[in-house]
Scaffold this active site. Structure first.
Site, PDB file in Angstrom:
ATOM      1  N   GLY A 290      20.088  57.629  87.299  1.00  0.00           N
ATOM      2  CA  GLY A 290      19.120  58.717  87.142  1.00  0.00           C
ATOM      3  C   GLY A 290      19.110  59.189  85.702  1.00  0.00           C
ATOM      4  O   GLY A 290      20.042  58.896  84.943  1.00  0.00           O
TER       5      GLY A 290
ATOM      6  N   CYS B 237      25.861  53.848  87.932  1.00  0.00           N
ATOM      7  CA  CYS B 237      25.563  54.671  86.763  1.00  0.00           C
ATOM      8  C   CYS B 237      25.659  56.166  87.118  1.00  0.00           C
ATOM      9  O   CYS B 237      26.745  56.658  87.384  1.00  0.00           O
ATOM     10  CB  CYS B 237      24.196  54.276  86.194  1.00  0.00           C
ATOM     11  SG  CYS B 237      23.912  54.951  84.553  1.00  0.00           S
ATOM     12  N   TYR B 238      24.532  56.889  87.162  1.00  0.00           N
ATOM     13  CA  TYR B 238      24.596  58.310  87.514  1.00  0.00           C
ATOM     14  C   TYR B 238      25.298  58.486  88.862  1.00  0.00           C
ATOM     15  O   TYR B 238      26.098  59.409  89.055  1.00  0.00           O
ATOM     16  CB  TYR B 238      23.183  58.897  87.584  1.00  0.00           C
ATOM     17  CG  TYR B 238      23.152  60.379  87.923  1.00  0.00           C
ATOM     18  CD1 TYR B 238      23.295  61.339  86.935  1.00  0.00           C
ATOM     19  CD2 TYR B 238      22.997  60.804  89.245  1.00  0.00           C
ATOM     20  CE1 TYR B 238      23.288  62.700  87.247  1.00  0.00           C
ATOM     21  CE2 TYR B 238      22.984  62.150  89.569  1.00  0.00           C
ATOM     22  CZ  TYR B 238      23.122  63.099  88.564  1.00  0.00           C
ATOM     23  OH  TYR B 238      23.115  64.431  88.874  1.00  0.00           O
TER      24      TYR B 238
ATOM     25  N   HIS C  67      24.711  48.415  85.363  1.00  0.00           N
ATOM     26  CA  HIS C  67      23.605  48.193  86.298  1.00  0.00           C
ATOM     27  C   HIS C  67      23.663  46.780  86.873  1.00  0.00           C
ATOM     28  O   HIS C  67      23.177  45.833  86.240  1.00  0.00           O
ATOM     29  CB  HIS C  67      22.264  48.407  85.585  1.00  0.00           C
ATOM     30  CG  HIS C  67      21.998  49.859  85.330  1.00  0.00           C
ATOM     31  ND1 HIS C  67      21.396  50.677  86.247  1.00  0.00           N
ATOM     32  CD2 HIS C  67      22.316  50.640  84.273  1.00  0.00           C
ATOM     33  CE1 HIS C  67      21.333  51.909  85.780  1.00  0.00           C
ATOM     34  NE2 HIS C  67      21.881  51.920  84.582  1.00  0.00           N
TER      35      HIS C  67
ATOM     36  N   GLU D 206      21.934  45.635  89.194  1.00  0.00           N
ATOM     37  CA  GLU D 206      20.638  45.221  89.745  1.00  0.00           C
ATOM     38  C   GLU D 206      19.744  44.521  88.726  1.00  0.00           C
ATOM     39  O   GLU D 206      18.755  43.904  89.093  1.00  0.00           O
ATOM     40  CB  GLU D 206      19.903  46.439  90.338  1.00  0.00           C
ATOM     41  CG  GLU D 206      19.384  47.476  89.340  1.00  0.00           C
ATOM     42  CD  GLU D 206      20.418  48.505  88.889  1.00  0.00           C
ATOM     43  OE1 GLU D 206      21.632  48.203  88.983  1.00  0.00           O
ATOM     44  OE2 GLU D 206      20.028  49.591  88.429  1.00  0.00           O
TER      45      GLU D 206
ATOM     46  N   SER E 199     -10.446  42.453  96.917  1.00  0.00           N
ATOM     47  CA  SER E 199     -10.866  42.060  95.576  1.00  0.00           C
ATOM     48  C   SER E 199     -10.851  40.552  95.414  1.00  0.00           C
ATOM     49  O   SER E 199     -11.281  40.029  94.402  1.00  0.00           O
ATOM     50  CB  SER E 199      -9.913  42.667  94.548  1.00  0.00           C
ATOM     51  OG  SER E 199      -8.652  42.029  94.664  1.00  0.00           O
ATOM     52  N   GLY E 200     -10.300  39.863  96.426  1.00  0.00           N
ATOM     53  CA  GLY E 200     -10.138  38.426  96.296  1.00  0.00           C
ATOM     54  C   GLY E 200      -8.732  38.076  95.841  1.00  0.00           C
ATOM     55  O   GLY E 200      -8.301  36.944  95.937  1.00  0.00           O
ATOM     56  N   GLY E 201      -8.011  39.043  95.321  1.00  0.00           N
ATOM     57  CA  GLY E 201      -6.662  38.812  94.826  1.00  0.00           C
ATOM     58  C   GLY E 201      -5.639  38.817  95.942  1.00  0.00           C
ATOM     59  O   GLY E 201      -5.943  39.178  97.081  1.00  0.00           O
ATOM     60  N   VAL E 202      -4.409  38.420  95.580  1.00  0.00           N
ATOM     61  CA  VAL E 202      -3.379  38.286  96.603  1.00  0.00           C
ATOM     62  C   VAL E 202      -3.012  39.645  97.216  1.00  0.00           C
ATOM     63  O   VAL E 202      -2.826  39.752  98.425  1.00  0.00           O
ATOM     64  CB  VAL E 202      -2.138  37.528  96.052  1.00  0.00           C
ATOM     65  CG1 VAL E 202      -1.601  38.163  94.818  1.00  0.00           C
ATOM     66  CG2 VAL E 202      -1.040  37.441  97.084  1.00  0.00           C
ATOM     67  N   ASP E 203      -2.980  40.699  96.407  1.00  0.00           N
ATOM     68  CA  ASP E 203      -2.505  41.989  96.933  1.00  0.00           C
ATOM     69  C   ASP E 203      -3.429  42.512  98.029  1.00  0.00           C
ATOM     70  O   ASP E 203      -2.985  42.877  99.112  1.00  0.00           O
ATOM     71  CB  ASP E 203      -2.423  43.048  95.814  1.00  0.00           C
ATOM     72  CG  ASP E 203      -1.639  42.555  94.621  1.00  0.00           C
ATOM     73  OD1 ASP E 203      -0.919  41.561  94.773  1.00  0.00           O
ATOM     74  OD2 ASP E 203      -1.751  43.162  93.543  1.00  0.00           O
ATOM     75  N   SER E 204      -4.724  42.571  97.725  1.00  0.00           N
ATOM     76  CA  SER E 204      -5.620  43.134  98.737  1.00  0.00           C
ATOM     77  C   SER E 204      -5.758  42.188  99.925  1.00  0.00           C
ATOM     78  O   SER E 204      -5.909  42.644 101.061  1.00  0.00           O
ATOM     79  CB  SER E 204      -6.977  43.488  98.135  1.00  0.00           C
ATOM     80  OG  SER E 204      -7.609  42.356  97.620  1.00  0.00           O
TER      81      SER E 204
ATOM     82  N   LYS F 237       5.277  41.664  93.166  1.00  0.00           N
ATOM     83  CA  LYS F 237       4.288  40.602  93.390  1.00  0.00           C
ATOM     84  C   LYS F 237       4.875  39.380  94.107  1.00  0.00           C
ATOM     85  O   LYS F 237       4.269  38.857  95.039  1.00  0.00           O
ATOM     86  CB  LYS F 237       3.725  40.183  92.033  1.00  0.00           C
ATOM     87  CG  LYS F 237       2.559  39.256  92.100  1.00  0.00           C
ATOM     88  CD  LYS F 237       1.315  39.998  92.531  1.00  0.00           C
ATOM     89  CE  LYS F 237       0.108  39.689  91.736  1.00  0.00           C
ATOM     90  NZ  LYS F 237      -0.883  40.744  91.764  1.00  0.00           N
TER      91      LYS F 237
END
Ligand code: XMP
Length: 513
Positions: free
Chosen positions: A50, A77-78, A165, A167, A219-224, A369
């Site tokens: 944090g 960390c924090y 960290h 991660e 939108s044609g994209g992978v996300d939508s 993604k």
């Protein structure tokens, strides 16, 4: 597994690493009480980093009864400093920070630093204060030059802490540390799979939407596409998808998108041809954020016109808008709670008008993604959708610097098609995160066929990336660049110069606006 968030840049990254280790994780606020925490029956808890010092007033705290739940805890960390402070150790107010690569040395036997991890190795640090004295009963097992207690451990109490960290990819043994904590020390079974996200999200979407209708901005994209497929699985015919042709799409793209959706997805799809409306809305606008807001606003107005679906059922309009917003989109638009800096308003987040009446459904907002691609495959979407290169919602509008006009879009579409064709012919489509052309608002002098020209340049942009949070410019072969340059100048009217953008992100962003 619960990740307790203290305002970290990396809380999602921790959750994601846990998912990579096949353990289901959720992010929760540090304000949860021990009783709330226990009610969720976590197998383990990770305390994130944090931005605050444990010494300042209002520094985020943790209900100390959580340490007595018997649930294994790892502080990062924090989180580690808070463990030290709350359980009676000492956190020194740092005289100097330790940022970036640091050399960690094991100083005692350790349960957390697995035997396979070298005694001495690099870790990624980002802190100012440092733990100087572990709490009673804890052992300090490793240090760096600026962190005398870089790892603290209490096996019986099942509480561990690391100053570094684990991660981030720059801590090469970080995943081994997380794996040891999760699988060996906390005993979490590595059984979680991407398929579980489908079940979880389907249940969540059903609970949110109930019997109402929803529309989805495709939108044609992978996300939508993935968001639509997921919501369709959850609520079936209650979903109507809308594809808006903004006139700012790439060459031939709209026809191809509508055809692909028709072939692969059994969805109600409305195709809105809105090019003229977008050009009118964008007339005279040159400032990037103003463009983004104008585009975002018009998207919403168009969606609102179609809430009745194909049958224009005005008695039962959709109350929900499904969007494929990802975690990096949220972070760049100012984070979930608006605490991060606004880099640019992604149209599907920050560009939304305030008077929007639709409630958002964003089933991908915790994912990156590559996870969305895996989810798309899990849902049975074809490779041509899952592996489509990312394309921003505002389309070519943010790749034309200055005012957006139909003429400029036509020029950019031609140049962009050449860039993408050449990348595909060179077999580099999957290696390259995005490759495209940008049309800046300048002209330069050239000579073609003995004649002076005064034309526009095209900038080629090609980047490699894992998640769009950071990116590097792609080292495209010179021969390929030369071919692109020649073809663009020979085939695209008004272009007399081609340049290649060699800026990484940061300091640049992937898109030019
Ligand atoms: P930047 O330019 O911020 O882009 O480095 C990161 C990634 O996000 C895409 N991008 C967008 N996607 N709506 C979207 O759906 C947007 O407004 C938007 N702006 C940028 C960009 O193409 C890259 O993949």
């Amino acid at each position: 597994m619960l990740v307790v968030d203290f305002g970290a840049q990396y809380a999602q990254l921790i959750a994601r690493r846990v998912r990579e280790l096949s353990v289901y994780s959720e992010i929760v606020s540090h304000r949860l009480t021990a009783a709330d925490m226990a009610a969720r029956q976590p197998a383990a808890i990770i305390l994130s980093g944090g931005p605050k010092s444990v010494h300042v007033e209002g520094a985020p705290q943790l209900d100390p009864a959580i340490y007595d739940l018997g649930v294994p805890i790892l502080g990062i960390c924090y989180g580690a400093q808070l463990i030290a402070q709350q359980l009676g150790g000492t956190v020194g107010r740092g005289m100097r920070g330790e940022y970036g690569r640091a050399h960690l040395t094991r100083t005692a036997d350790s349960s957390l630093l697995h035997a396979d991890i070298p005694d001495s190795h690099d870790v990624w640090m980002s802190h100012f204060d440092a733990i100087t004295e572990p709490p009673p009963g804890f052992r300090a097992t490793a240090s760096t030059p600026d962190a005398p207690v870089a790892v603290l451990e209490h096996d019986e109490r099942k509480v561990w802490g690391v100053q570094f960290h684990p991660e981030v990819v720059h801590s090469p043994h970080g995943m081994a540390v997380l794996r040891t904590f999760l699988h060996d020390l906390a005993g979490c079974e590595p059984t979680w799979k991407m398929a579980s996200v489908v079940d979880e999200q389907v249940a969540r979407i059903r609970a949110q939407v109930g019997g109402e209708r929803a529309i989805c901005a495709l939108s044609g994209g992978v996300d939508s596409s993935v968001a639509a497929a997921l919501v369709h699985r959850a609520i079936g015919p209650q979903l109507t998808c809308i594809y808006v042709d903004t006139g700012l799409m790439r060459k031939g793209e709209s026809a191809q998108i509508v055809e692909t959706y028709g072939r692969h997805m059994n969805l109600e799809l409305i195709h809105v041809d809105a090019g003229e409306r977008y050009f009118t809305a964008l007339a005279g606008i040159t400032e990037p954020e103003a463009k983004r807001k104008a585009i975002g606003e018009l998207f919403i107005r168009i969606f609102e016109e179609h809430t009745g679906g194909l049958t224009r059922d005005s008695d039962n309009p959709a109350k929900f808008l499904v969007q494929g917003t990802l975690y990096p989109d949220l972070i760049e638009s100012g984070g979930k709670d608006g605490t991060a800096d606004v880099i640019k308003s992604h149209h599907n987040v920050g560009g939304l008008p305030e008077d929007m009446t639709l409630e958002l459904v964003e089933p991908l907002r915790d994912l990156f993604k590559d996870e969305v691609r895996a989810l798309g495959s899990e849902l049975g979407l074809p490779d041509e959708m899952v592996w489509r290169q990312p394309f921003p919602g505002p389309g070519l509008g943010v790749r034309i610097i200055g005012e957006v006009t139909p003429d400029k879009v036509a020029i950019l579409q031609e140049a962009d098609a050449i860039v993408r064709e050449e990348i595909a012919w060179a077999g580099l489509e999957r290696e390259i995160w995005q490759a495209f052309a940008v049309l800046p608002d300048i002209r330069s002098v050239g000579v073609m066929g003995d004649e002076r020209t005064y034309g526009h340049p095209i900038i080629i942009r090609a980047v490699t990336s894992d998640d769009a949070m950071t990116a590097d410019w792609a080292r495209l072969p010179y021969d390929l660049l030369e071919k692109m340059s020649q073809r663009i100048i020979n085939e695209v009217r008004g272009i007399n110069r081609v340049a290649y953008d060699i800026t990484s992100k940061p300091p640049g962003t992937i898109e030019w606006e």
